[in-house]
Write a protein that holds these residues in place. Structure first.
Motif, mmCIF file in Angstrom:
data_model
loop_
_atom_site.group_PDB
_atom_site.id
_atom_site.type_symbol
_atom_site.label_atom_id
_atom_site.label_comp_id
_atom_site.label_asym_id
_atom_site.label_seq_id
_atom_site.Cartn_x
_atom_site.Cartn_y
_atom_site.Cartn_z
ATOM 1 N N SER A 394 -35.859 132.295 -58.359
ATOM 2 C CA SER A 394 -35.616 132.945 -57.058
ATOM 3 C C SER A 394 -36.773 132.755 -56.083
ATOM 4 O O SER A 394 -36.619 133.014 -54.892
ATOM 5 N N GLY A 395 -37.914 132.290 -56.559
ATOM 6 C CA GLY A 395 -39.043 132.138 -55.639
ATOM 7 C C GLY A 395 -39.644 130.746 -55.640
ATOM 8 O O GLY A 395 -40.684 130.515 -56.260
ATOM 9 N N PRO A 396 -38.987 129.779 -54.983
ATOM 10 C CA PRO A 396 -39.579 128.447 -54.944
ATOM 11 C C PRO A 396 -40.933 128.478 -54.247
ATOM 12 O O PRO A 396 -41.194 129.370 -53.421
ATOM 13 N N TYR A 397 -41.807 127.558 -54.557
ATOM 14 C CA TYR A 397 -43.179 127.469 -54.014
ATOM 15 C C TYR A 397 -44.053 128.632 -54.489
ATOM 16 O O TYR A 397 -45.040 128.999 -53.866
ATOM 17 N N THR A 398 -43.674 129.242 -55.643
ATOM 18 C CA THR A 398 -44.539 130.275 -56.225
ATOM 19 C C THR A 398 -45.126 129.735 -57.532
ATOM 20 O O THR A 398 -44.644 128.723 -58.069
ATOM 21 N N ALA A 399 -46.119 130.454 -58.062
ATOM 22 C CA ALA A 399 -46.794 130.004 -59.271
ATOM 23 C C ALA A 399 -45.820 129.930 -60.450
ATOM 24 O O ALA A 399 -45.813 128.955 -61.215
ATOM 25 N N LEU A 400 -44.953 130.953 -60.568
ATOM 26 C CA LEU A 400 -44.004 130.979 -61.686
ATOM 27 C C LEU A 400 -43.026 129.818 -61.593
ATOM 28 O O LEU A 400 -42.684 129.175 -62.583
ATOM 29 N N PHE A 401 -42.608 129.560 -60.370
ATOM 30 C CA PHE A 401 -41.668 128.457 -60.139
ATOM 31 C C PHE A 401 -42.336 127.134 -60.519
ATOM 32 O O PHE A 401 -41.752 126.288 -61.186
ATOM 33 N N GLN A 402 -43.603 126.998 -60.087
ATOM 34 C CA GLN A 402 -44.369 125.782 -60.376
ATOM 35 C C GLN A 402 -44.519 125.587 -61.889
ATOM 36 O O GLN A 402 -44.368 124.465 -62.389
ATOM 37 N N SER A 403 -44.745 126.698 -62.604
ATOM 38 C CA SER A 403 -44.918 126.577 -64.061
ATOM 39 C C SER A 403 -43.600 126.137 -64.715
ATOM 40 O O SER A 403 -43.593 125.412 -65.704
ATOM 41 N N LEU A 404 -42.506 126.549 -64.123
ATOM 42 C CA LEU A 404 -41.175 126.150 -64.605
ATOM 43 C C LEU A 404 -41.012 124.630 -64.481
ATOM 44 O O LEU A 404 -40.478 123.965 -65.362
ATOM 45 N N VAL A 405 -41.524 124.106 -63.356
ATOM 46 C CA VAL A 405 -41.431 122.658 -63.102
ATOM 47 C C VAL A 405 -42.374 121.905 -64.035
ATOM 48 O O VAL A 405 -41.975 120.940 -64.698
ATOM 49 N N VAL A 406 -43.630 122.389 -64.087
ATOM 50 C CA VAL A 406 -44.657 121.684 -64.877
ATOM 51 C C VAL A 406 -44.304 121.662 -66.357
ATOM 52 O O VAL A 406 -44.466 120.641 -67.040
ATOM 53 N N SER A 407 -43.769 122.772 -66.871
ATOM 54 C CA SER A 407 -43.450 122.845 -68.304
ATOM 55 C C SER A 407 -42.225 121.995 -68.654
ATOM 56 O O SER A 407 -41.911 121.828 -69.844
ATOM 57 N N GLY A 408 -41.571 121.486 -67.658
ATOM 58 C CA GLY A 408 -40.383 120.659 -67.918
ATOM 59 C C GLY A 408 -39.135 121.489 -68.133
ATOM 60 O O GLY A 408 -38.062 120.971 -68.460
ATOM 61 N N GLU A 409 -39.284 122.807 -67.934
ATOM 62 C CA GLU A 409 -38.149 123.698 -68.164
ATOM 63 C C GLU A 409 -37.045 123.488 -67.104
ATOM 64 O O GLU A 409 -35.883 123.826 -67.347
ATOM 65 N N MET A 410 -37.444 122.938 -65.976
ATOM 66 C CA MET A 410 -36.478 122.720 -64.908
ATOM 67 C C MET A 410 -35.363 121.753 -65.353
ATOM 68 O O MET A 410 -34.218 121.891 -64.953
ATOM 69 N N ILE A 411 -35.752 120.825 -66.248
ATOM 70 C CA ILE A 411 -34.758 119.894 -66.802
ATOM 71 C C ILE A 411 -33.730 120.683 -67.618
ATOM 72 O O ILE A 411 -32.523 120.416 -67.562
ATOM 73 N N GLN A 412 -34.255 121.702 -68.359
ATOM 74 C CA GLN A 412 -33.336 122.542 -69.149
ATOM 75 C C GLN A 412 -32.401 123.337 -68.224
ATOM 76 O O GLN A 412 -31.235 123.533 -68.529
ATOM 77 N N VAL A 413 -32.982 123.793 -67.107
ATOM 78 C CA VAL A 413 -32.151 124.534 -66.127
ATOM 79 C C VAL A 413 -31.020 123.620 -65.664
ATOM 80 O O VAL A 413 -29.841 124.020 -65.633
ATOM 81 N N ALA A 414 -31.403 122.376 -65.321
ATOM 82 C CA ALA A 414 -30.404 121.419 -64.836
ATOM 83 C C ALA A 414 -29.331 121.183 -65.899
ATOM 84 O O ALA A 414 -28.131 121.157 -65.596
ATOM 85 N N GLN A 415 -29.788 121.048 -67.145
ATOM 86 C CA GLN A 415 -28.854 120.832 -68.255
ATOM 87 C C GLN A 415 -27.891 122.020 -68.386
ATOM 88 O O GLN A 415 -26.681 121.845 -68.512
#
Lengths: 492, 136
Positions: A394-415
């Protein structure tokens, strides 16, 4: 950086073939106003026009976006090519597509940025530097006939047509009136081709007073524009698939060159008077006849006819048969192509078809609104479910969001998104929305063909009326404009 | 005297708007309505400007038309027999305008003739309206 750019521009200007003999020169200005408004299609247009002009040995001075700055200044849409190895970014974009679709970013996800690849760029198009460079060019060779070509974007004027603009790099702009004052520095004849939205306002370059009046400038100027001062032009798509090209440039320069953008020879003879060379007017007529686009293109002489029309003719309903002239001929050819009967109330038939295309476009627009409501509902539902699972979404451009991207979890979200029952419907609806946009564009293109038919009928009558009602000096001015337009690419 | 002045004022002011409406209607029914295309393709301010230019440009002719209507009224309207033909000079004047000022009058003849008829109707409304008031 600005000093460096200015120095490079000066060096470039010195290298130009500025001999004492009078020779044609082409000034090519292109690109968008910033990276988001600088489509790949414009870059390809400018590059192609350069090639066409080089073929006839015309010296070309090119100004493009940020000049030689290596920073990205063009964007384009990535399209998958069979057999090509995708880049890491393209692979990632493909993996993240479900998330992009969820947040309506599927076009942004396909967008790529790069520095332009235009050859021999002499400078950027930022308004003040371009203005200085143009002034230098006109002053350095005041007797050289100039062909000025602009490929980019334009803005409408809220007042007089001379206030329409070329939108230039760094979100700057130049009005037709400003360009008019720059061109006053030249003593030679100039021709221009403007293909941006609202480009018709640039016909005021031909007049003594850019704001109003019919008196022509003492230096002959004439040109061609994709549109009137009041309408958007076709083109400026981010697509680099050249089959999509329908803009004025594509047809106009293909007619002059004899070859289309793919290098195929044109199927028709564009040298209609068989004098051995294709004039710019012949290229314009070819464009009017063959361009199936949303452009209602016009030349300066056509603009002159419309501006000349006195009130006692403008408000009278035109009747009777058409006079026998070039516009009537063009009308008959196009009417025949669109199955308009020439003998039985053609105007009524054209109006009926016009209304039919308007209705089609309106219905498609309504369907588009419905589809976007349905898309929104599915997106809201999926976003709600996804945010319950991954609250940091819910908060793009935030630290938590960034960690989601860096950890590769965003791929899991997409999946996860792609596995949801609503996702396939979302893809279908978004694809339908895209198809619908194409259908609307097609209906608008068909509508424009009908508007063209009325425009040709009007011009056929106007040309006839000019010889019946205008003062001798007005007829002379009109004929001067026609002669200027009828000149070949190399003026002398 | 009052009716004459009224006829002159109404005829003078109504001539251009009626001419525009009549020609718009002809264009609409014939399919060829360039004004309709202008409404679609240009800002309204251009059209209003052009309309105002027409209003001012036609003012002299509209004034003469008003004068013709007043003369017609004075000559024909006050007698029962000629009263039937009262207003006839209005369409005649309009048609004459097309022949005098246009090099190709055929193109505009219908527009001018129908404008004359429409102006005659306006004239008749004033004429008959005041006649009813007088007799009533």
């Amino acid at each position: 950086m600005a000093l460096l750019r200015a120095s490079l521009l000066l060096i470039g200007l010195c290298l130009l073939p500025l001999s004492s003999a009078r020779a044609d020169q082409a000034i090519l200005i292109g690109g968008g106003y910033n990276i988001n408004g600088s489509q790949g299609q414009i870059e390809l247009n400018v590059s192609w026009i350069q090639d066409v002009l080089n073929k006839v040995n015309m010296p070309v001075v090119t100004f493009f976006t940020d000049g030689d700055d290596p920073a990205p200044d063009v964007h384009y849409l990535h399209t998958k090519v069979e057999g090509d190895e995708p880049s890491p970014v393209d692979q990632l974009a493909e993996q993240l597509e479900p998330v992009a679709r969820l947040f309506d970013n599927q076009i942004a996800n396909a967008r790529r940025f790069k520095n332009h690849e235009i050859k021999s760029v002499i400078g950027g198009t930022e308004a003040s530097s371009l203005s200085n460079a143009l002034a230098d060019l006109f002053e350095a060779a005041p007797d050289d006939p100039t062909l000025l070509v602009f490929n980019g974007h334009g803005k409408q004027s809220k007042t007089t047509p001379d206030k329409v603009t070329m939108e230039l790099w760094d979100d700057t702009s130049m009005t037709a009136a400003e360009l008019h004052s720059l061109m006053e520095k030249s003593n030679a004849a100039s021709r221009f081709v403007f293909t941006q939205c609202y480009s018709g306002g640039f016909h005021r370059l031909a007049y003594k007073n850019p704001e109003q009046g019919l008196e022509l400038s003492s230096n002959m100027r004439c040109g061609f524009t994709a549109e009137s001062a009041y309408r958007l032009a076709e083109g400026c798509s981010a697509s680099i698939d050249s089959d999509d090209y329908r803009d004025y440039t594509t047809f106009f320069f293909a007619a002059l060159d004899g070859y289309d953008r793919q290098g195929e020879i044109l199927g028709v003879e564009t040298d209609t008077n068989s004098d051995g060379q294709v004039s710019m007017r012949e290229a314009h007529f070819y464009t009017l006849e063959y361009a199936h686009s949303t452009d209602l293109s016009r030349s300066t002489s056509e603009d002159y006819l419309s501006a000349w029309q006195p009130w006692y003719l403008k408000w009278s309903s035109g009747r009777g048969s058409l006079p026998n002239n070039e516009y009537a001929k063009l009308y008959r050819t196009l009417a025949d192509r669109h199955s308009i009967p020439l003998s039985d109330s053609p105007a009524k038939h054209i109006r009926e078809k016009m209304n039919m295309y308007k209705d089609t476009a309106a219905q498609l627009h309504l369907r588009g609104i419905e589809i976007r409501h349905e898309i929104r509902a599915i997106q809201d539902e999926l976003i709600y479910a996804a945010q319950r699972k991954w609250p940091s979404l819910s908060g793009p451009y935030t630290a938590l969001f960034q960690s989601l991207v860096v950890s590769g979890e965003m791929i899991q979200v997409a999946q996860w998104v792609s596995e949801q029952p609503g996702y396939l419907s979302l893809v279908d609806l978004q694809n339908e929305d895209q198809t619908l946009s194409d259908s609307i564009l097609d209906a608008e293109r068909n509508l424009t063909q009908m508007q063209k038919l009325f425009e040709f009928r009007k011009l056929a009558r106007l040309q006839n009326q000019l010889y019946l009602y205008a003062k001798p000096e007005e007829v002379r001015d009109y004929e001067k404009l026609v002669a200027c337009e009828d000149s070949p690419l190399i003026f002398k | 005297m009052f009716i004459s002045v009224l006829i002159w004022v109404v005829m003078t002011l109504a001539a251009w708007p009626v001419y525009v409406v009549v020609n718009f209607a002809i264009g609409y029914f014939m399919g060829e309505c360039t004004i309709l295309d202008l409404i679609d393709q240009e800002p309204k301010r251009n059209l209003i400007e052009s309309y105002k230019e027409g209003f001012m440009g036609s003012a002299v002719f509209a004034g003469i038309l008003g004068l013709v209507a007043v003369i017609d009224y004075q000559l024909l309207s006050k007698n029962r027999l000629t009263g039937y033909f009262a207003g006839i000079f209005i369409p005649i004047f309009c048609v004459a305008l097309a022949f005098i000022f246009y090099k190709d009058p055929n193109d505009v003849l219908v527009g001018f003739a129908l404008t004359g008829v429409a102006m005659w109707v306006i004239y008749k409304i004033i004429d008959i309206g005041f006649r009813i008031r007088r007799t009533g």
